[in-house]
Scaffold this motif. Sequence first.
Motif, PDB file in Angstrom:
ATOM      1  N   GLY A 135      40.428  53.227  39.216  1.00  0.00           N
ATOM      2  CA  GLY A 135      39.253  52.673  39.860  1.00  0.00           C
ATOM      3  C   GLY A 135      39.371  51.179  40.083  1.00  0.00           C
ATOM      4  O   GLY A 135      40.422  50.571  39.849  1.00  0.00           O
ATOM      5  N   LEU A 136      38.287  50.594  40.526  1.00  0.00           N
ATOM      6  CA  LEU A 136      38.228  49.153  40.769  1.00  0.00           C
ATOM      7  C   LEU A 136      37.832  48.458  39.480  1.00  0.00           C
ATOM      8  O   LEU A 136      36.728  48.674  38.964  1.00  0.00           O
ATOM      9  N   ALA A 137      38.702  47.620  38.953  1.00  0.00           N
ATOM     10  CA  ALA A 137      38.421  46.894  37.717  1.00  0.00           C
ATOM     11  C   ALA A 137      37.648  45.614  38.020  1.00  0.00           C
ATOM     12  O   ALA A 137      37.707  45.075  39.129  1.00  0.00           O
ATOM     13  N   LEU A 138      36.912  45.128  37.030  1.00  0.00           N
ATOM     14  CA  LEU A 138      36.237  43.848  37.171  1.00  0.00           C
ATOM     15  C   LEU A 138      37.262  42.717  37.109  1.00  0.00           C
ATOM     16  O   LEU A 138      38.297  42.853  36.460  1.00  0.00           O
ATOM     17  N   PRO A 139      36.997  41.594  37.775  1.00  0.00           N
ATOM     18  CA  PRO A 139      37.923  40.457  37.662  1.00  0.00           C
ATOM     19  C   PRO A 139      37.969  39.942  36.232  1.00  0.00           C
ATOM     20  O   PRO A 139      37.043  40.170  35.445  1.00  0.00           O
ATOM     21  N   ALA A 140      39.026  39.239  35.905  1.00  0.00           N
ATOM     22  CA  ALA A 140      39.230  38.786  34.523  1.00  0.00           C
ATOM     23  C   ALA A 140      38.101  37.888  34.041  1.00  0.00           C
ATOM     24  O   ALA A 140      37.673  37.973  32.884  1.00  0.00           O
ATOM     25  N   ASN A 141      37.579  37.029  34.912  1.00  0.00           N
ATOM     26  CA  ASN A 141      36.499  36.114  34.530  1.00  0.00           C
ATOM     27  C   ASN A 141      35.783  35.622  35.786  1.00  0.00           C
ATOM     28  O   ASN A 141      36.177  35.950  36.913  1.00  0.00           O
ATOM     29  N   ALA A 142      34.738  34.822  35.563  1.00  0.00           N
ATOM     30  CA  ALA A 142      33.947  34.314  36.686  1.00  0.00           C
ATOM     31  C   ALA A 142      34.772  33.400  37.584  1.00  0.00           C
ATOM     32  O   ALA A 142      34.594  33.390  38.806  1.00  0.00           O
ATOM     33  N   GLY A 143      35.673  32.628  36.976  1.00  0.00           N
ATOM     34  CA  GLY A 143      36.518  31.740  37.767  1.00  0.00           C
ATOM     35  C   GLY A 143      37.391  32.498  38.739  1.00  0.00           C
ATOM     36  O   GLY A 143      37.552  32.087  39.896  1.00  0.00           O
ATOM     37  N   THR A 144      37.955  33.596  38.261  1.00  0.00           N
ATOM     38  CA  THR A 144      38.787  34.434  39.139  1.00  0.00           C
ATOM     39  C   THR A 144      37.965  34.982  40.299  1.00  0.00           C
ATOM     40  O   THR A 144      38.437  35.028  41.444  1.00  0.00           O
ATOM     41  N   ARG A 222      45.003  40.175  45.709  1.00  0.00           N
ATOM     42  CA  ARG A 222      45.872  39.903  44.560  1.00  0.00           C
ATOM     43  C   ARG A 222      45.247  38.878  43.629  1.00  0.00           C
ATOM     44  O   ARG A 222      45.471  38.910  42.414  1.00  0.00           O
ATOM     45  N   VAL A 223      44.461  37.966  44.159  1.00  0.00           N
ATOM     46  CA  VAL A 223      43.723  37.031  43.304  1.00  0.00           C
ATOM     47  C   VAL A 223      42.732  37.793  42.440  1.00  0.00           C
ATOM     48  O   VAL A 223      42.600  37.537  41.234  1.00  0.00           O
ATOM     49  N   TYR A 224      42.041  38.740  43.038  1.00  0.00           N
ATOM     50  CA  TYR A 224      41.037  39.534  42.308  1.00  0.00           C
ATOM     51  C   TYR A 224      41.661  40.256  41.115  1.00  0.00           C
ATOM     52  O   TYR A 224      41.090  40.290  40.021  1.00  0.00           O
ATOM     53  N   SER A 225      42.825  40.841  41.332  1.00  0.00           N
ATOM     54  CA  SER A 225      43.462  41.625  40.272  1.00  0.00           C
ATOM     55  C   SER A 225      44.242  40.766  39.282  1.00  0.00           C
ATOM     56  O   SER A 225      44.784  41.285  38.310  1.00  0.00           O
ATOM     57  N   GLY A 226      44.306  39.455  39.525  1.00  0.00           N
ATOM     58  CA  GLY A 226      45.014  38.567  38.614  1.00  0.00           C
ATOM     59  C   GLY A 226      46.491  38.426  38.917  1.00  0.00           C
ATOM     60  O   GLY A 226      47.221  37.757  38.171  1.00  0.00           O
ATOM     61  N   ASP A 227      46.952  39.023  40.019  1.00  0.00           N
ATOM     62  CA  ASP A 227      48.367  38.932  40.377  1.00  0.00           C
ATOM     63  C   ASP A 227      48.720  37.547  40.915  1.00  0.00           C
ATOM     64  O   ASP A 227      49.872  37.142  40.894  1.00  0.00           O
ATOM     65  N   ILE A 228      47.709  36.823  41.426  1.00  0.00           N
ATOM     66  CA  ILE A 228      47.883  35.436  41.868  1.00  0.00           C
ATOM     67  C   ILE A 228      46.858  34.586  41.134  1.00  0.00           C
ATOM     68  O   ILE A 228      45.671  34.912  41.113  1.00  0.00           O
ATOM     69  N   GLY A 229      47.291  33.501  40.543  1.00  0.00           N
ATOM     70  CA  GLY A 229      46.364  32.635  39.824  1.00  0.00           C
ATOM     71  C   GLY A 229      46.959  31.259  39.605  1.00  0.00           C
ATOM     72  O   GLY A 229      48.151  31.024  39.824  1.00  0.00           O
ATOM     73  N   GLY A 230      46.112  30.329  39.162  1.00  0.00           N
ATOM     74  CA  GLY A 230      46.584  28.995  38.827  1.00  0.00           C
ATOM     75  C   GLY A 230      47.173  28.253  40.008  1.00  0.00           C
ATOM     76  O   GLY A 230      46.639  28.236  41.117  1.00  0.00           O
TER      77      GLY A 230
END
Length: 267
Positions: A135-144, A222-230
């Motif tokens: 399913g669709l997971a929640l983003p890691a945090n509000a910043g993401t 990819r940002v939503y899933s945490g694959d791209i960050g920082g």
Amino acid sequence: MKKYSSFFALRFSMGLQYRAAALAGVATQFAWGFMEIMVYTAFYHTGADSFPMTMQATASYIWLQQSFLMLFMSWLVESEIMDAIQNGGVAYELCRPIDLYDMWFSRTMANRLSAAVLRCLPILVVSFFVPAPYGLALPANAGTFILFLISMCLAFLVTVALCMLVYVLTFFTLSPKGLQIFSVTVIDFLSGGVIPIPFFPEGIRKVLELLPFGSMQNVPFRVYSGDIGGAEWLKAMVIQVFWFLVITAVGKILCRVAIRQVRVQGG
């Protein structure tokens, strides 16, 4: 600016009227989404040593893609614009005290956004309740989530700019069919619409991430899933802004050239 916002508001309200079509689209996208999930599940169960994204990240990518399909799909073009260019109706548009490119840009944004608004909520809600990791997971945090929204807006602008480039290039062709088929095939495949860009070979992936295609749906999902960050997200955002400005500038220049050379009924 007020006149272009009026075009946007009018087209947006018109687009919200097509609820039956949106409902049919939601059913289709659910079926397509579950089919893709099953394909990737089989792929992940092959026992390979490593994958570029986790199954949960891939599932989130797929559901976001289905939810916001109408924002990023290259095949969604305004038939009215294409017909106006082909049959000479664009002459009426040129009589108005407006910038043709900006008017079409605002209309295209409104059509895509209204279609997405009608479809996205049911898909997002249901996909949240699909068991993990499908399913669709929640983003890691509000910043993401905030970074996701920013990258979504930029990706949407890049997509509309590319769509506008297709419209403008239609002025220079005898028939828009070949241009549409070519652009849809290339853009959908290279933007991650068929296969997420991380699944491409590393060399090809790095090139695509620098091209305008990689600045479309690839970045926000990819940002939503945490694959791209920082720092990687900052680089992706800069590339998105760059391509939006470049494609828009090229589109405006070509539009001015086309308008000066346009011929309607031989005149």
